[in-house]
Each structure stands twice: as C-alpha cells, then as structure tokens.
Design an enzyme around this catalytic site. Sequence first.
Site, PDB file in Angstrom:
ATOM      1  N   ASP A   1       0.856  -1.194   0.000  1.00  0.00           N
ATOM      2  CA  ASP A   1       0.000   0.000   0.000  1.00  0.00           C
ATOM      3  C   ASP A   1       0.891   1.243   0.000  1.00  0.00           C
ATOM      4  O   ASP A   1       2.080   1.190  -0.362  1.00  0.00           O
ATOM      5  CB  ASP A   1      -0.959  -0.068   1.211  1.00  0.00           C
ATOM      6  CG  ASP A   1      -2.264   0.684   0.999  1.00  0.00           C
ATOM      7  OD1 ASP A   1      -2.246   1.921   1.096  1.00  0.00           O
ATOM      8  OD2 ASP A   1      -3.307   0.040   0.748  1.00  0.00           O
ATOM      9  N   ASP A   2       0.342   2.335   0.435  1.00  0.00           N
ATOM     10  CA  ASP A   2       1.024   3.635   0.427  1.00  0.00           C
ATOM     11  C   ASP A   2       2.395   3.558   1.122  1.00  0.00           C
ATOM     12  O   ASP A   2       2.562   2.814   2.091  1.00  0.00           O
ATOM     13  CB  ASP A   2       0.130   4.625   1.193  1.00  0.00           C
ATOM     14  CG  ASP A   2       0.340   6.061   0.766  1.00  0.00           C
ATOM     15  OD1 ASP A   2       1.374   6.347   0.149  1.00  0.00           O
ATOM     16  OD2 ASP A   2      -0.542   6.880   1.068  1.00  0.00           O
TER      17      ASP A   2
ATOM     18  N   LYS B   1      -4.160  -0.810  -6.506  1.00  0.00           N
ATOM     19  CA  LYS B   1      -5.220  -0.069  -5.821  1.00  0.00           C
ATOM     20  C   LYS B   1      -4.959   1.406  -6.117  1.00  0.00           C
ATOM     21  O   LYS B   1      -3.825   1.865  -5.941  1.00  0.00           O
ATOM     22  CB  LYS B   1      -5.127  -0.358  -4.323  1.00  0.00           C
ATOM     23  CG  LYS B   1      -5.848   0.629  -3.417  1.00  0.00           C
ATOM     24  CD  LYS B   1      -5.703   0.161  -1.963  1.00  0.00           C
ATOM     25  CE  LYS B   1      -6.178   1.185  -0.954  1.00  0.00           C
ATOM     26  NZ  LYS B   1      -6.045   0.685   0.430  1.00  0.00           N
TER      27      LYS B   1
ATOM     28  N   ASP C   1      -6.035   5.127  -5.130  1.00  0.00           N
ATOM     29  CA  ASP C   1      -6.693   5.935  -4.102  1.00  0.00           C
ATOM     30  C   ASP C   1      -7.150   7.272  -4.677  1.00  0.00           C
ATOM     31  O   ASP C   1      -6.914   7.568  -5.862  1.00  0.00           O
ATOM     32  CB  ASP C   1      -5.675   6.147  -2.959  1.00  0.00           C
ATOM     33  CG  ASP C   1      -6.308   5.972  -1.599  1.00  0.00           C
ATOM     34  OD1 ASP C   1      -7.481   6.336  -1.453  1.00  0.00           O
ATOM     35  OD2 ASP C   1      -5.612   5.481  -0.681  1.00  0.00           O
TER      36      ASP C   1
ATOM     37  N   TRP D   1     -13.837   5.475  -1.442  1.00  0.00           N
ATOM     38  CA  TRP D   1     -14.481   5.514  -0.106  1.00  0.00           C
ATOM     39  C   TRP D   1     -15.997   5.711  -0.151  1.00  0.00           C
ATOM     40  O   TRP D   1     -16.610   6.128   0.843  1.00  0.00           O
ATOM     41  CB  TRP D   1     -13.865   6.590   0.788  1.00  0.00           C
ATOM     42  CG  TRP D   1     -12.423   6.854   0.538  1.00  0.00           C
ATOM     43  CD1 TRP D   1     -11.391   5.985   0.751  1.00  0.00           C
ATOM     44  CD2 TRP D   1     -11.840   8.037  -0.002  1.00  0.00           C
ATOM     45  NE1 TRP D   1     -10.222   6.557   0.383  1.00  0.00           N
ATOM     46  CE2 TRP D   1     -10.457   7.810  -0.072  1.00  0.00           C
ATOM     47  CE3 TRP D   1     -12.347   9.273  -0.428  1.00  0.00           C
ATOM     48  CZ2 TRP D   1      -9.563   8.765  -0.559  1.00  0.00           C
ATOM     49  CZ3 TRP D   1     -11.468  10.233  -0.915  1.00  0.00           C
ATOM     50  CH2 TRP D   1     -10.097   9.966  -0.973  1.00  0.00           C
TER      51      TRP D   1
ATOM     52  N   ARG E   1     -13.839   0.255  -3.294  1.00  0.00           N
ATOM     53  CA  ARG E   1     -14.153   0.553  -1.894  1.00  0.00           C
ATOM     54  C   ARG E   1     -15.467   1.314  -1.819  1.00  0.00           C
ATOM     55  O   ARG E   1     -15.759   2.146  -2.672  1.00  0.00           O
ATOM     56  CB  ARG E   1     -13.019   1.369  -1.279  1.00  0.00           C
ATOM     57  CG  ARG E   1     -11.796   0.532  -0.893  1.00  0.00           C
ATOM     58  CD  ARG E   1     -11.945  -0.009   0.514  1.00  0.00           C
ATOM     59  NE  ARG E   1     -12.072   1.111   1.423  1.00  0.00           N
ATOM     60  CZ  ARG E   1     -11.027   1.837   1.848  1.00  0.00           C
ATOM     61  NH1 ARG E   1      -9.803   1.524   1.492  1.00  0.00           N
ATOM     62  NH2 ARG E   1     -11.217   2.863   2.661  1.00  0.00           N
TER      63      ARG E   1
ATOM     64  N   ASP F   1     -12.138   4.509   5.679  1.00  0.00           N
ATOM     65  CA  ASP F   1     -11.202   3.477   6.142  1.00  0.00           C
ATOM     66  C   ASP F   1     -11.706   2.707   7.359  1.00  0.00           C
ATOM     67  O   ASP F   1     -12.270   3.282   8.288  1.00  0.00           O
ATOM     68  CB  ASP F   1      -9.860   4.125   6.501  1.00  0.00           C
ATOM     69  CG  ASP F   1      -9.129   4.616   5.270  1.00  0.00           C
ATOM     70  OD1 ASP F   1      -9.700   4.545   4.169  1.00  0.00           O
ATOM     71  OD2 ASP F   1      -7.980   5.065   5.428  1.00  0.00           O
TER      72      ASP F   1
HETATM   73  C1  GLA Z   1      -6.591   5.917   2.168  1.00  0.00           C
HETATM   74  C2  GLA Z   1      -7.149   4.536   1.860  1.00  0.00           C
HETATM   75  C3  GLA Z   1      -6.503   3.510   2.767  1.00  0.00           C
HETATM   76  C4  GLA Z   1      -4.992   3.534   2.610  1.00  0.00           C
HETATM   77  C5  GLA Z   1      -4.474   4.933   2.844  1.00  0.00           C
HETATM   78  C6  GLA Z   1      -3.005   5.076   2.483  1.00  0.00           C
HETATM   79  O1  GLA Z   1      -6.948   6.369   3.430  1.00  0.00           O
HETATM   80  O2  GLA Z   1      -8.535   4.538   1.985  1.00  0.00           O
HETATM   81  O3  GLA Z   1      -7.016   2.230   2.498  1.00  0.00           O
HETATM   82  O4  GLA Z   1      -4.650   3.105   1.318  1.00  0.00           O
HETATM   83  O5  GLA Z   1      -5.183   5.884   2.060  1.00  0.00           O
HETATM   84  O6  GLA Z   1      -2.554   6.375   2.745  1.00  0.00           O
END
Ligand code: GLA
Length: 610
Positions: free
Chosen positions: A122-123, A213, A215, A252, A267, A271
């Site tokens: 991820d990030d 993924k 974002d 989101w 998504r 989160d």
């Molecule tokens: C957002 C995403 C999370 C994660 C963070 C990373 O908040 O919704 O799932 O990937 O970024 O910074």
Amino acid sequence: MKKMMMALACSAVSVVVADGPVQFVDCPKCDKRMRISENGREAFVNLSRIDPERKAEMAERAKRLLALGAPVSPANPKTPLMGWSSWNTFGVDISEEVILGIARAMATNGLKDAGYVYVNIDDGFFWGHGPDGRLRFHPERFPNGMKGTVDGIHALGLKAGTYSDAGADTCGSMWSGSGSGGKDTGGVGAGLYGHDAADCALHFNELGFDFIKVDYCGGKKLKLDERMRYTEIADAIKATGRSDVRFNICRWAFPGTWVADVAGSWRTTGDIRANWKSVRRIIAENLYLSAYASPGHFNDLDMLEVGQIEGAVKSVFGKHGDTGLTLDEETTHFGMWCIMSSPLLLGCDVRTMPPATKKLVTNPYLVRMNQDPLGLQAYVAVREGDAYVLVKDADERFGRSRYVALYNAGDSEHEFTVTAKSLDLGGKIAAFDLVERADVGEFEGNVAVKVRPHAAKFYRFDAERRIDRGAYEAETAYLTDYSEIGEGSAAPEGSGRKRARWTETAGASGGVAVTDLGGRASNDIVWKDVHVSEGGPYRLVFRCASPERRFFSMQVDGGAATPLVSEPSPGGFADVSTEVVLSAGTHSVRLSNADASMPDVDVMYLARKE
Ligand code: GLA
C-alpha cells in the site's frame, strides 16, 4: 471397505466405523450430527444424532461437504481477490524486509494454500517522480528499488500488488500513516496524474505487479472527475498489454454503476479501523449494495482487521481507534466479508497471527462462501431491528442450497426465528454451520437460533425444495443511477433531480425503501433476477408511497411499457397491482418514469395467479 477404528473426534465414543473418509461415531454427549476434521480430510457422523436408517444418506452428505472444503482456485479473476495488504498494520512504515517476510510467512503457514495469494504493498514505497518523470522509490524503505521485492514475491508462487493515487499526491502524504506520526513526504507527486502510461509500464511490464489499488486523496485535491479519471487509468493498464492485472478503485463510497465496467472491485466506505463500531458501520453501508456485485466485480468492504484482538493489537494506528475486536466480533467481521463477497485482504502481521485467527481465515467453508463461483453478494432477506438475515445462492442459481448469515449487530442477545419461506426454501432443511465445520441438524418450517451481541452465525442450508421468491425488496434491486458520490445532489445530467437511493423509512418492509426515483430514464429501479419456476399468469404488487398521484411504467425484460399509477398515500404505503404472463425462467422487471417523479418503492410481491 468398512473397518473398525478408534474414535478421534470425541471422547464419549463407543463405536466407530469408517467408510473411506467418513467415520461413524456414537457420541451422545456431542450436539452435532456431523463434524469435519480441521484438516478437512475426515467427516465424523454422530450416530446418536441421526436415524440409523439414514446412515447411507448421511455418508453421502458428509462426502459432499468434505468436497466443498477443497481448496479454492487461487487468483480466480471472477471471484473476490484474496491476499494481504500492508496498510492496516504498518501504515507507511513498510520495507523490503517486512514485505518479503510477510510473503514468506504466507507461502509457508497455510495462507497461500487457503487461497491468499496477493501480497499488496500500500502507500509509502515511493519517493515522488524524478525530473525525468520516472517514479522513484523510498531510499530507506526500498533502497534496492522494487524489482527484487516483486521477484521475491513471485518466486514464492504469490502475486504482487501495488498502489497509487488518481491525482498527484497520495493519502499518506496528507494524513499521518506512520508510527512516527507526521506526513509522508515521499507520497508528494507520487500519484499517477500526468504519468499514467509511464507508471503503468513501470508497474506492470518492468516490475511485474499483478494488482493495483488507486486511491483518491490526490484526485480529490485536484477536483478530478472520478469516472473520467478512473476510466483513463483502466485504459492505461490495458495499454500495457497485461489483461490479468486486477484493478481496485479506492474512492471511499459507491462511485456509480459505471464502476463495474472499469474495475474489479471498489471501496464503498471510509477506512476501516480495528474496532467494532467501524466494522459494524462498514457492514451497514454495504447491506443494500448486493445488486452491484457480479462475477469479477465486487464491493470492497476494505482490508480485514482480523487478528487485531482486544488487548493484543499490533498496528501503527493504535492511537487512531485500533482498540481491537473480541473473538465474536472477529468471526462476524470475517464471515460478513465472506458472505458479502468482499475482497479478503488480511491486514494483520501474518508472521505472528494468532492461531485462532489463522483457523478462522483458512476455514475452507467460509472461504468457499466468499469464492462461490456465482459471484453473488448476499442480500438482506429479513430484518428485525438490529438483527439481519442475509442470504445468497450456493453453487447454482435458484438451486436448493443457500448461504445464510444470522447477523446480530445489536448490543444484546437476539433470538432469530428463521422461516424457510423467507429464504425461498421448502421441505426439510439440513443446516451446516460453516464456522464450526459441523452439520447441526435439520428443520422444517422454522427454527429458533440465539445469537450473542455483535456475533453472527453462518450456515449453508441444503433444502429439499427451492421455492420461488415472493418478496423482492426495492433495496435489493439495481438502481441504474445509484451513486454515493455527491449523494443528494443534482444528477450530472443537470436535470436538477436527485438520484434514487435506499433510505431508512418507517413503515417500510425491512425498514428500508427506495426514494428519489424518476425524472430521467436512467433513474430507474430494476429487479434483474425475477425467477419463476413455472410459466403462467402472475400478479405483481408494488408497495408505493407518494404525496400525490404519480405515474410510472413497468417493463418486463425490456418489453412494452405498462402504465401504472400510485394514488396519494398519506403516512404510509399503498399497493399498486398489475398482472403479467411470465415464462418459466429469469426475468427483469423495471419501473421508470423518464419525465417526472415516481413514488417511493418499498417492495415488489410476486405471486402466481390461480
Ligand atoms: C486511504 C485509503 C486507505 C490507505 C491509505 C493510504 O486512506 O482509503 O485504504 O490506502 O489511504 O494512505
């Protein structure tokens, strides 16, 4: 060949007879009719719980259930993604060592064998783009670049996932996702914006990633249009020639029905955090999105927080709400993700995963429910306050087997009275408890089950008969214009009308109705899976509510429009009926009004006309 054997399954056993992998045990103290061993190789049928006359039948059932526990096909593009992702435990504090350590653990501790094959970074792995436009990697976390990490993952027979943003900056560069706090500067300018082709070529052709993924923090900052931007990214992925790359949109909120043409999963919420309130909220936000899931296209309930147990949470988000789950809550969390066909991305440190968590997430019956080839998301069939019964077909559409969840979101124990009719099942029903890996018994008509607060039971029901569904709740139908982006605002076409949506409504069946329909052809409601086993005349009743007389039309299978009208129904719902002749099979029923507001719709009842 039958042989006498020592009992393994239970202490109070007197006789054991084996028929291949099925053993018959006599255990008056045990309360299950059948139990399947944890390694899934043997089934123990409890003679004291079954009619001896039905021994052969039970042996057959035991063999069928054993077969269902066989490993799922890994990385099947038509079923939800399974694997691990770095964010929930590590935030941006990742490294080659952490990622490869996790991958090695997955390859050897049973997770890979259970189907968890994606290792998603991820990030936090990047360091902006260089002056030459090339994505750079974090000099401390990945000093050797990413190639070795991706190759290392592949060498273990696993797949590798990457991460980016639709805009220029990533979320970690705006919000703290680090144990040390502060913003992650490496994410500034690391997003795909302006770099689609080069970054996709780097990720998928040069490094060999298999998943991405994307974002939206950077996208939001630049006020980009979601549909246009994510379509551009999907096109850039396609342009690499890699048709196997799986694409997750992270916006989101349910972005709109266009998303199924663009991505494999999306998504639907903010989160997740490792606490009950968060898990409960995410389930609530997904209960009425079942119509938008289809094979290869799934609502993503977010990365799992299993393994983060109260008192033993390990994550950089400890101070940000990761207080942990109880064991009941953990089971509810995992089981609901399974029955709602969410991607299953473990988020805990799988190198030190609690044994009970590993047993839960490798439970082949729960995993199979998630990976069912039909690709359906369970819908809410019955609701009593905070208690929900969810159901979806197993193995075969409109067959005799269904997966069922009894989900108690409330804070006190709930006794469910489950009626076979509400699940469209008839005759004798055998109930296999997926968590216990045990056949708990049979019922006819209805059965009462007590469920603890925050807990859920998950079953496979195998019935003697399937009966046609009589009640099609509006909140289980497909709303073509449905979107949670800018909800309540005018639709993009500028017609000034809102988009149809599910709404908690007093007096509605299941407590929910669909409101704000009409005004555009696409602002409609469609039940796409109206199934009748016999052809003939049917009566359709729509429960509607409108403050004044409202007009709308009904089409079956996209055919001629039947005009319908709902009369004013102050303070409640009123029936609008019509009749149609249906052939045996599956049909669509659509209600629409391209020009004016429609009534709110609660439910459609369907019954054969005598
Ligand atoms: C957002 C995403 C999370 C994660 C963070 C990373 O908040 O919704 O799932 O990937 O970024 O910074």
